[in-house]
Design a protein around this motif. Structure first.
Motif, PDB file in Angstrom:
ATOM      1  N   CYS A  34      12.603   5.441   5.608  1.00 54.65           N
ATOM      2  CA  CYS A  34      11.458   4.740   6.184  1.00 54.65           C
ATOM      3  C   CYS A  34      11.097   3.498   5.384  1.00 54.65           C
ATOM      4  O   CYS A  34      10.675   2.485   5.945  1.00 54.65           O
ATOM      5  N   TYR A  35      11.242   3.586   4.055  1.00 53.24           N
ATOM      6  CA  TYR A  35      10.853   2.484   3.185  1.00 53.24           C
ATOM      7  C   TYR A  35      12.006   2.104   2.261  1.00 53.24           C
ATOM      8  O   TYR A  35      12.542   2.960   1.541  1.00 53.24           O
ATOM      9  N   VAL A  36      12.370   0.823   2.288  1.00 54.11           N
ATOM     10  CA  VAL A  36      13.486   0.317   1.479  1.00 54.11           C
ATOM     11  C   VAL A  36      12.998  -0.867   0.649  1.00 54.11           C
ATOM     12  O   VAL A  36      12.399  -1.810   1.180  1.00 54.11           O
ATOM     13  N   ASN A  87      11.582 -12.769 -11.166  1.00 49.42           N
ATOM     14  CA  ASN A  87      11.862 -11.492 -10.507  1.00 49.42           C
ATOM     15  C   ASN A  87      11.111 -11.401  -9.183  1.00 49.42           C
ATOM     16  O   ASN A  87       9.918 -11.710  -9.118  1.00 49.42           O
ATOM     17  N   THR A  88      11.806 -10.942  -8.139  1.00 50.11           N
ATOM     18  CA  THR A  88      11.181 -10.784  -6.829  1.00 50.11           C
ATOM     19  C   THR A  88      11.648  -9.477  -6.197  1.00 50.11           C
ATOM     20  O   THR A  88      12.835  -9.185  -6.185  1.00 50.11           O
ATOM     21  N   SER A  89      10.692  -8.721  -5.664  1.00 53.22           N
ATOM     22  CA  SER A  89      10.991  -7.464  -4.973  1.00 53.22           C
ATOM     23  C   SER A  89      10.356  -7.495  -3.589  1.00 53.22           C
ATOM     24  O   SER A  89       9.214  -7.948  -3.431  1.00 53.22           O
ATOM     25  N   LEU A  90      11.101  -7.032  -2.601  1.00 56.05           N
ATOM     26  CA  LEU A  90      10.661  -7.051  -1.206  1.00 56.05           C
ATOM     27  C   LEU A  90      10.729  -5.637  -0.636  1.00 56.05           C
ATOM     28  O   LEU A  90      11.709  -4.916  -0.871  1.00 56.05           O
ATOM     29  N   LEU A  91       9.725  -5.252   0.128  1.00 59.97           N
ATOM     30  CA  LEU A  91       9.665  -3.899   0.696  1.00 59.97           C
ATOM     31  C   LEU A  91       9.641  -3.955   2.200  1.00 59.97           C
ATOM     32  O   LEU A  91       8.807  -4.659   2.792  1.00 59.97           O
ATOM     33  N   PHE A  92      10.539  -3.196   2.817  1.00 57.91           N
ATOM     34  CA  PHE A  92      10.661  -3.165   4.268  1.00 57.91           C
ATOM     35  C   PHE A  92      10.475  -1.739   4.773  1.00 57.91           C
ATOM     36  O   PHE A  92      10.783  -0.766   4.074  1.00 57.91           O
ATOM     37  N   GLY A  93       9.987  -1.610   6.026  1.00 59.31           N
ATOM     38  CA  GLY A  93       9.774  -0.286   6.571  1.00 59.31           C
ATOM     39  C   GLY A  93       9.914  -0.256   8.081  1.00 59.31           C
ATOM     40  O   GLY A  93       9.948  -1.297   8.752  1.00 59.31           O
ATOM     41  N   ARG A  94      10.006   0.951   8.603  1.00 55.38           N
ATOM     42  CA  ARG A  94      10.047   1.116  10.060  1.00 55.38           C
ATOM     43  C   ARG A  94       8.728   0.628  10.669  1.00 55.38           C
ATOM     44  O   ARG A  94       7.651   1.001  10.202  1.00 55.38           O
ATOM     45  N   ALA A  95       8.820  -0.184  11.702  1.00 53.89           N
ATOM     46  CA  ALA A  95       7.611  -0.682  12.367  1.00 53.89           C
ATOM     47  C   ALA A  95       6.915   0.459  13.085  1.00 53.89           C
ATOM     48  O   ALA A  95       7.555   1.262  13.766  1.00 53.89           O
ATOM     49  N   LYS A  96       5.622   0.545  12.897  1.00 55.45           N
ATOM     50  CA  LYS A  96       4.841   1.633  13.505  1.00 55.45           C
ATOM     51  C   LYS A  96       4.134   1.149  14.781  1.00 55.45           C
ATOM     52  O   LYS A  96       3.851  -0.015  14.931  1.00 55.45           O
ATOM     53  N   ILE A 147      20.510  -6.470   4.777  1.00 56.56           N
ATOM     54  CA  ILE A 147      21.116  -5.156   4.526  1.00 56.56           C
ATOM     55  C   ILE A 147      20.047  -4.071   4.512  1.00 56.56           C
ATOM     56  O   ILE A 147      20.242  -2.982   5.076  1.00 56.56           O
ATOM     57  N   ALA A 148      18.911  -4.355   3.886  1.00 49.89           N
ATOM     58  CA  ALA A 148      17.815  -3.377   3.843  1.00 49.89           C
ATOM     59  C   ALA A 148      17.322  -3.066   5.248  1.00 49.89           C
ATOM     60  O   ALA A 148      17.105  -1.898   5.604  1.00 49.89           O
ATOM     61  N   CYS A 149      17.148  -4.101   6.074  1.00 47.54           N
ATOM     62  CA  CYS A 149      16.695  -3.899   7.449  1.00 47.54           C
ATOM     63  C   CYS A 149      17.703  -3.079   8.247  1.00 47.54           C
ATOM     64  O   CYS A 149      17.341  -2.171   9.003  1.00 47.54           O
ATOM     65  N   GLU A 150      18.976  -3.399   8.073  1.00 47.63           N
ATOM     66  CA  GLU A 150      20.009  -2.685   8.816  1.00 47.63           C
ATOM     67  C   GLU A 150      20.152  -1.249   8.326  1.00 47.63           C
ATOM     68  O   GLU A 150      20.482  -0.345   9.107  1.00 47.63           O
ATOM     69  N   THR A 151      19.907  -1.019   7.037  1.00 50.42           N
ATOM     70  CA  THR A 151      19.903   0.353   6.512  1.00 50.42           C
ATOM     71  C   THR A 151      18.836   1.190   7.219  1.00 50.42           C
ATOM     72  O   THR A 151      19.074   2.350   7.581  1.00 50.42           O
ATOM     73  N   GLY A 170       0.809  -1.208   0.000  1.00 52.45           N
ATOM     74  CA  GLY A 170       0.000   0.000   0.000  1.00 52.45           C
ATOM     75  C   GLY A 170       0.842   1.258   0.000  1.00 52.45           C
ATOM     76  O   GLY A 170       0.474   2.278   0.584  1.00 52.45           O
ATOM     77  N   ILE A 171       1.988   1.168  -0.675  1.00 49.69           N
ATOM     78  CA  ILE A 171       2.956   2.262  -0.715  1.00 49.69           C
ATOM     79  C   ILE A 171       3.067   2.798  -2.142  1.00 49.69           C
ATOM     80  O   ILE A 171       3.094   2.024  -3.105  1.00 49.69           O
ATOM     81  N   GLU A 172       3.156   4.109  -2.291  1.00 53.33           N
ATOM     82  CA  GLU A 172       3.353   4.729  -3.599  1.00 53.33           C
ATOM     83  C   GLU A 172       4.848   4.780  -3.928  1.00 53.33           C
ATOM     84  O   GLU A 172       5.687   4.851  -3.009  1.00 53.33           O
ATOM     85  N   PRO A 173       5.199   4.756  -5.219  1.00 49.67           N
ATOM     86  CA  PRO A 173       6.619   4.842  -5.591  1.00 49.67           C
ATOM     87  C   PRO A 173       7.332   6.050  -4.987  1.00 49.67           C
ATOM     88  O   PRO A 173       8.514   5.959  -4.633  1.00 49.67           O
ATOM     89  N   SER A 174       6.629   7.147  -4.857  1.00 50.56           N
ATOM     90  CA  SER A 174       7.236   8.371  -4.322  1.00 50.56           C
ATOM     91  C   SER A 174       7.624   8.239  -2.848  1.00 50.56           C
ATOM     92  O   SER A 174       8.395   9.055  -2.333  1.00 50.56           O
ATOM     93  N   GLU A 175       7.089   7.238  -2.161  1.00 43.42           N
ATOM     94  CA  GLU A 175       7.383   7.063  -0.739  1.00 43.42           C
ATOM     95  C   GLU A 175       8.631   6.217  -0.488  1.00 43.42           C
ATOM     96  O   GLU A 175       9.141   6.189   0.634  1.00 43.42           O
ATOM     97  N   VAL A 176       9.110   5.521  -1.502  1.00 38.66           N
ATOM     98  CA  VAL A 176      10.299   4.672  -1.334  1.00 38.66           C
ATOM     99  C   VAL A 176      11.541   5.548  -1.238  1.00 38.66           C
ATOM    100  O   VAL A 176      11.789   6.399  -2.089  1.00 38.66           O
ATOM    101  N   ASP A 177      12.323   5.333  -0.197  1.00 41.13           N
ATOM    102  CA  ASP A 177      13.512   6.155   0.040  1.00 41.13           C
ATOM    103  C   ASP A 177      14.766   5.584  -0.609  1.00 41.13           C
ATOM    104  O   ASP A 177      15.644   6.332  -1.037  1.00 41.13           O
ATOM    105  N   TYR A 178      14.842   4.260  -0.673  1.00 39.78           N
ATOM    106  CA  TYR A 178      16.083   3.618  -1.141  1.00 39.78           C
ATOM    107  C   TYR A 178      15.763   2.277  -1.775  1.00 39.78           C
ATOM    108  O   TYR A 178      14.893   1.541  -1.297  1.00 39.78           O
ATOM    109  N   ILE A 179      16.454   1.969  -2.863  1.00 40.92           N
ATOM    110  CA  ILE A 179      16.347   0.667  -3.503  1.00 40.92           C
ATOM    111  C   ILE A 179      17.705  -0.016  -3.458  1.00 40.92           C
ATOM    112  O   ILE A 179      18.693   0.507  -3.988  1.00 40.92           O
ATOM    113  N   ASN A 180      17.741  -1.177  -2.798  1.00 39.14           N
ATOM    114  CA  ASN A 180      18.933  -2.028  -2.882  1.00 39.14           C
ATOM    115  C   ASN A 180      18.770  -2.831  -4.157  1.00 39.14           C
ATOM    116  O   ASN A 180      18.010  -3.796  -4.203  1.00 39.14           O
ATOM    117  N   ALA A 181      19.449  -2.418  -5.194  1.00 43.14           N
ATOM    118  CA  ALA A 181      19.263  -2.998  -6.520  1.00 43.14           C
ATOM    119  C   ALA A 181      19.888  -4.383  -6.620  1.00 43.14           C
ATOM    120  O   ALA A 181      20.815  -4.726  -5.892  1.00 43.14           O
TER     121      ALA A 181
END
Length: 364
Positions: A342-344, A355-364, A306-310, A249-260
């Motif tokens: 906030c979102y990686v 192809n697989t993509s995973l999205l991680f974020g700060r727990a609220k 790495i994404a979580c630690e970032t 439920g996240i928009e592309p504009s909200e993603v802060d970083y992509i670990n390519a």
């Protein structure tokens, strides 16, 4: 139901997670040049772990996660292993030692040997083994998320593990995609990838802890363009990233970083850069494979850690090895960025257009 990553451990050529993140932030490539894998002593860049028994290191990492978690044991926990090598290195060791295959045990060659070895040690509720080439442990994480969401399990341990072996190194050499130096993802003069090995262990749970990272989204696709080359228009990569965002439920504009995925090969990097540029405007993008090399089936889990630690550290890793950027539309940092993301998003792409993509974020 929300899904959280509550604990994780890694081991790779850069060492444990603390050493790995230090190497990423300091742009210290841990790729070494080796002449023992390709006939004629041809040099190739590889990501080799410290000396030691691979399975002993694996068991140690899982033990640490158990010790540091709120679980007394894993009797109610599912184990899902993602690997593309399984017990192949043990088979190779026997073959090179004996000069024939007669003493190779097929049961110790399979992908499932990793899950079986861990189950014998820790007694899980059940085990699964996934092998989808370089998306193996990313897909293990995707499956774990889906199972927790439907309340099939409260806790799932995901392990990504691949050992360096001659078969994979020579296979990629036959494809003409190996570099004889540390790889340079997204660089105009990149000349190939570095095969590597790693272990990553992540505990997923339906319950949040103080240090949890929320596993918000997962998306997968199969563009089926070619057995080894990605769809040149990036349709499969776009589909996977879009599915992960929709799941979260996240928009592309909200993603802060992509670990390519960023392997350093000509085909992968150009297509991934195209796909990212079509979906995202200005988020930061970098590939950790310039430090770790491509850890094959372990890559998805390693880069999830790495994404979580970032997110935990609040600092975006820079791109190591970048001299002249090929796609100028990507926002690739060349120094650490203190931006408290906030979102990686983490990408994993594999042969066959998987192809697989995973999205991680700060727990609220």
């Amino acid at each position: 139901m929300s899904v959280y990553i509550t604990n994780y451990e890694v081991e790779c050529n850069a060492g444990d997670l603390t050493s790995l993140m230090k190497a990423l932030y300091n742009k210290e490539s841990k790729i070494t040049i080796d002449t023992n894998y390709i006939n004629g002593n041809e040099p190739v860049g590889l990501g080799k772990m410290k000396d030691g028994n691979f399975f002993e290191i694996l068991i140690n990492k899982v033990s640490n996660v158990l010790k540091d978690s709120n679980l007394n044991d894993f009797k109610d926990t599912l184990l899902i292993v993602g690997s593309s090598v399984g017990g192949m290195r043990e088979s190779e060791t026997i073959y090179f030692r004996d000069g024939n295959y007669k003493n190779i045990d097929p049961s110790k060659h399979a992908i499932s040997v990793i899950s079986e070895t861990l189950d014998q040690k820790f007694s899980f509720a059940d085990t699964r083994a996934i092998s989808t080439a370089c998306t193996s442990s990313a897909n293990a994480l995707l499956l774990a998320k889906r199972l927790i969401e439907v309340d099939a399990y409260k806790n799932i341990l995901v392990v990504g593990a691949d050992a360096l072996c001659h078969t994979t190194v020579c296979g990629f050499h036959a494809l003409g995609v190996l570099s004889d130096s540390p790889c340079r993802p997204f660089d105009k003069s990149r000349n190939g990838m570095n095969v590597a090995e790693a272990i990553a262990v992540l505990l997923l749970s339906s319950e949040k802890s103080d240090e949890s990272i929320e596993f918000l989204g997962a998306g997968a696709s199969s563009d089926a363009h070619h057995i080894t080359h990605p769809d040149p228009e990036g349709k499969g990569a776009i589909a996977a990233m879009s599915a992960a965002l929709k799941d979260a439920g996240i928009e592309p504009s909200e993603v802060d970083y992509i670990n390519a995925h960023g392997t350093g090969t000509t085909a992968n990097d150009s297509v991934e850069a195209l796909a990212i540029s079509q979906m995202f405007n200005n988020c930061y993008v970098s590939s950790s494979k310039a430090i770790t090399g491509h850890t094959l089936g372990a890559a998805g889990a390693l880069e999830a850690a790495i994404a979580c630690e970032t997110i935990h550290q609040g600092i975006i890793p820079p791109q190591t090895g970048l001299i002249e950027q090929e796609n100028s539309s990507l926002n690739i940092p060349t120094a650490p960025i203190d931006s408290k993301p906030c979102y990686v998003l983490s990408n994993s792409f594999a042969f066959g257009g998987n192809n697989t993509s995973l999205l991680f974020g700060r727990a609220k």
